[in-house]
Design a protein around this motif. Structure first.
Motif, PDB file in Angstrom:
ATOM      1  N   THR A  66       0.858  -1.182   0.000  1.00 49.60           N
ATOM      2  CA  THR A  66       0.000   0.000   0.000  1.00 49.60           C
ATOM      3  C   THR A  66       0.894   1.230   0.000  1.00 49.60           C
ATOM      4  O   THR A  66       1.717   1.396   0.897  1.00 49.60           O
ATOM      5  CB  THR A  66      -0.932  -0.014   1.229  1.00 49.60           C
ATOM      6  OG1 THR A  66      -1.748  -1.184   1.148  1.00 49.60           O
ATOM      7  CG2 THR A  66      -1.801   1.228   1.273  1.00 49.60           C
ATOM      8  N   LYS A  67       0.729   2.067  -1.011  1.00 52.15           N
ATOM      9  CA  LYS A  67       1.645   3.189  -1.193  1.00 52.15           C
ATOM     10  C   LYS A  67       1.041   4.195  -2.163  1.00 52.15           C
ATOM     11  O   LYS A  67       0.290   3.832  -3.047  1.00 52.15           O
ATOM     12  CB  LYS A  67       2.958   2.651  -1.779  1.00 52.15           C
ATOM     13  CG  LYS A  67       4.118   3.569  -1.789  1.00 52.15           C
ATOM     14  CD  LYS A  67       4.909   3.401  -0.536  1.00 52.15           C
ATOM     15  CE  LYS A  67       6.216   4.144  -0.643  1.00 52.15           C
ATOM     16  NZ  LYS A  67       6.892   4.285   0.588  1.00 52.15           N
ATOM     17  N   ASP A  68       1.380   5.457  -1.979  1.00 53.81           N
ATOM     18  CA  ASP A  68       1.074   6.484  -2.969  1.00 53.81           C
ATOM     19  C   ASP A  68       2.268   6.559  -3.909  1.00 53.81           C
ATOM     20  O   ASP A  68       3.428   6.547  -3.469  1.00 53.81           O
ATOM     21  CB  ASP A  68       0.839   7.835  -2.303  1.00 53.81           C
ATOM     22  CG  ASP A  68      -0.459   7.857  -1.511  1.00 53.81           C
ATOM     23  OD1 ASP A  68      -1.384   7.094  -1.851  1.00 53.81           O
ATOM     24  OD2 ASP A  68      -0.548   8.639  -0.559  1.00 53.81           O
ATOM     25  N   LEU A  80       6.077   8.999  -0.330  1.00 51.09           N
ATOM     26  CA  LEU A  80       5.698   8.944  -1.739  1.00 51.09           C
ATOM     27  C   LEU A  80       6.762   8.224  -2.557  1.00 51.09           C
ATOM     28  O   LEU A  80       7.939   8.579  -2.510  1.00 51.09           O
ATOM     29  CB  LEU A  80       5.493  10.360  -2.271  1.00 51.09           C
ATOM     30  CG  LEU A  80       5.029  10.494  -3.712  1.00 51.09           C
ATOM     31  CD1 LEU A  80       3.623   9.926  -3.878  1.00 51.09           C
ATOM     32  CD2 LEU A  80       5.056  11.956  -4.120  1.00 51.09           C
ATOM     33  N   ALA A 118      -0.364   9.913 -10.987  1.00 53.63           N
ATOM     34  CA  ALA A 118      -0.416   9.783  -9.532  1.00 53.63           C
ATOM     35  C   ALA A 118      -1.423   8.693  -9.185  1.00 53.63           C
ATOM     36  O   ALA A 118      -2.580   8.757  -9.613  1.00 53.63           O
ATOM     37  CB  ALA A 118      -0.815  11.099  -8.893  1.00 53.63           C
ATOM     38  N   ARG A 147      -2.788   5.560  -6.215  1.00 49.73           N
ATOM     39  CA  ARG A 147      -2.811   4.960  -4.881  1.00 49.73           C
ATOM     40  C   ARG A 147      -2.806   3.456  -5.111  1.00 49.73           C
ATOM     41  O   ARG A 147      -3.662   2.912  -5.805  1.00 49.73           O
ATOM     42  CB  ARG A 147      -4.041   5.389  -4.096  1.00 49.73           C
ATOM     43  CG  ARG A 147      -4.105   4.705  -2.744  1.00 49.73           C
ATOM     44  CD  ARG A 147      -4.917   5.489  -1.741  1.00 49.73           C
ATOM     45  NE  ARG A 147      -4.149   6.660  -1.328  1.00 49.73           N
ATOM     46  CZ  ARG A 147      -4.693   7.851  -1.078  1.00 49.73           C
ATOM     47  NH1 ARG A 147      -5.974   8.042  -1.185  1.00 49.73           N
ATOM     48  NH2 ARG A 147      -3.935   8.864  -0.693  1.00 49.73           N
ATOM     49  N   SER A 155      -2.918  -0.240  -3.344  1.00 49.77           N
ATOM     50  CA  SER A 155      -3.379  -0.885  -2.115  1.00 49.77           C
ATOM     51  C   SER A 155      -3.344  -2.390  -2.319  1.00 49.77           C
ATOM     52  O   SER A 155      -3.912  -2.897  -3.297  1.00 49.77           O
ATOM     53  CB  SER A 155      -4.798  -0.428  -1.775  1.00 49.77           C
ATOM     54  OG  SER A 155      -5.232  -1.038  -0.581  1.00 49.77           O
ATOM     55  N   GLN A 214      -6.606   6.013  -9.532  1.00 52.20           N
ATOM     56  CA  GLN A 214      -5.796   7.003 -10.239  1.00 52.20           C
ATOM     57  C   GLN A 214      -6.199   8.357  -9.701  1.00 52.20           C
ATOM     58  O   GLN A 214      -7.355   8.754  -9.809  1.00 52.20           O
ATOM     59  CB  GLN A 214      -6.025   6.942 -11.744  1.00 52.20           C
ATOM     60  CG  GLN A 214      -5.250   8.018 -12.492  1.00 52.20           C
ATOM     61  CD  GLN A 214      -5.445   7.935 -13.986  1.00 52.20           C
ATOM     62  OE1 GLN A 214      -5.292   6.887 -14.570  1.00 52.20           O
ATOM     63  NE2 GLN A 214      -5.795   9.053 -14.593  1.00 52.20           N
ATOM     64  N   LEU A 215      -5.265   9.055  -9.082  1.00 58.58           N
ATOM     65  CA  LEU A 215      -5.569  10.329  -8.454  1.00 58.58           C
ATOM     66  C   LEU A 215      -5.467  11.507  -9.415  1.00 58.58           C
ATOM     67  O   LEU A 215      -6.235  12.452  -9.316  1.00 58.58           O
ATOM     68  CB  LEU A 215      -4.662  10.538  -7.250  1.00 58.58           C
ATOM     69  CG  LEU A 215      -4.782   9.442  -6.191  1.00 58.58           C
ATOM     70  CD1 LEU A 215      -3.701   9.601  -5.148  1.00 58.58           C
ATOM     71  CD2 LEU A 215      -6.161   9.455  -5.563  1.00 58.58           C
ATOM     72  N   GLN A 240       0.140  17.650   0.747  1.00 55.80           N
ATOM     73  CA  GLN A 240      -0.568  16.461   1.222  1.00 55.80           C
ATOM     74  C   GLN A 240      -1.758  16.174   0.316  1.00 55.80           C
ATOM     75  O   GLN A 240      -2.798  15.722   0.751  1.00 55.80           O
ATOM     76  CB  GLN A 240      -1.017  16.662   2.685  1.00 55.80           C
ATOM     77  CG  GLN A 240       0.139  16.781   3.643  1.00 55.80           C
ATOM     78  CD  GLN A 240       1.015  15.537   3.641  1.00 55.80           C
ATOM     79  OE1 GLN A 240       0.513  14.424   3.688  1.00 55.80           O
ATOM     80  NE2 GLN A 240       2.325  15.720   3.599  1.00 55.80           N
ATOM     81  N   PHE A 292      -2.477  13.892  -1.652  1.00 61.02           N
ATOM     82  CA  PHE A 292      -2.984  12.520  -1.700  1.00 61.02           C
ATOM     83  C   PHE A 292      -3.969  12.234  -0.572  1.00 61.02           C
ATOM     84  O   PHE A 292      -4.761  11.344  -0.674  1.00 61.02           O
ATOM     85  CB  PHE A 292      -1.820  11.519  -1.593  1.00 61.02           C
ATOM     86  CG  PHE A 292      -1.077  11.340  -2.890  1.00 61.02           C
ATOM     87  CD1 PHE A 292      -1.514  10.416  -3.827  1.00 61.02           C
ATOM     88  CD2 PHE A 292       0.038  12.082  -3.176  1.00 61.02           C
ATOM     89  CE1 PHE A 292      -0.841  10.232  -5.018  1.00 61.02           C
ATOM     90  CE2 PHE A 292       0.728  11.908  -4.362  1.00 61.02           C
ATOM     91  CZ  PHE A 292       0.286  10.982  -5.278  1.00 61.02           C
ATOM     92  N   ASP A 293      -3.852  12.960   0.533  1.00 60.96           N
ATOM     93  CA  ASP A 293      -4.702  12.658   1.692  1.00 60.96           C
ATOM     94  C   ASP A 293      -6.156  12.979   1.434  1.00 60.96           C
ATOM     95  O   ASP A 293      -6.515  13.772   0.659  1.00 60.96           O
ATOM     96  CB  ASP A 293      -4.217  13.424   2.917  1.00 60.96           C
ATOM     97  CG  ASP A 293      -2.832  12.928   3.325  1.00 60.96           C
ATOM     98  OD1 ASP A 293      -2.486  11.787   2.989  1.00 60.96           O
ATOM     99  OD2 ASP A 293      -2.114  13.717   3.949  1.00 60.96           O
TER     100      ASP A 293
END
Length: 134
Positions: free
Chosen positions: A23-25, A63, A98, A100, A102, A109-110, A131, A133-134
């Motif tokens: 799990t990582k951005d 990140l 970008a 996420r 999991s 896809q952000l 921040q 991604f949060d």
């Protein structure tokens, strides 16, 4: 963890690495492969390279930044290029994607920045430093 100096050059390599992350951005920088001179055949990629790499050095420690070469010009313009089809579906380079991740799978896809959007310092700051991604 891959360092920013590690460069992937196939979808399979990239997917294997993404699966290993848990799990990582993640931000993936897709660009045209470099010629023997060290310069990309893609002038837009060369124009964005320094600002992207410089901004990525200031990124949050949580990140993951990944560099990925999409191939030479002849390979890239082929509509069947592996980066143009499938999960990444790139339309142009340079592209910053970008994501996420999991459980080793692409969850969301952000954002996707393409071509000139990769030169926009606000876009880059939002992806690498804030921040967002949060």
């Amino acid at each position: 963890m891959a360092s920013a100096s590690e460069i992937f050059s196939s979808v399979k390599e990239l997917e294997t690495h993404l699966t290993s992350l848990g799990t990582k951005d993640v931000v993936i920088y897709f660009y045209g492969s470099s010629l023997e001179t060290g310069v990309s055949w893609c002038s837009d990629c060369d124009a964005s390279k320094n600002i992207i790499l410089s901004t990525s050095e200031k990124r949050r420690s949580s990140l993951e930044f990944i560099r990925c070469e999409v191939g030479g010009r002849d390979s890239w313009i082929d509509p069947k290029n592996e980066f143009r089809t499938g999960v990444f579906s790139l339309n142009s380079i340079p592209t910053l994607l970008a994501l996420r991740i999991s459980g080793g799978q692409m969850k969301q896809q952000l954002h996707k920045f393409e071509e000139d959007e990769c030169l926009n310092e606000t876009n880059l700051s939002n992806v690498f430093i804030s921040q967002w991604f949060d």
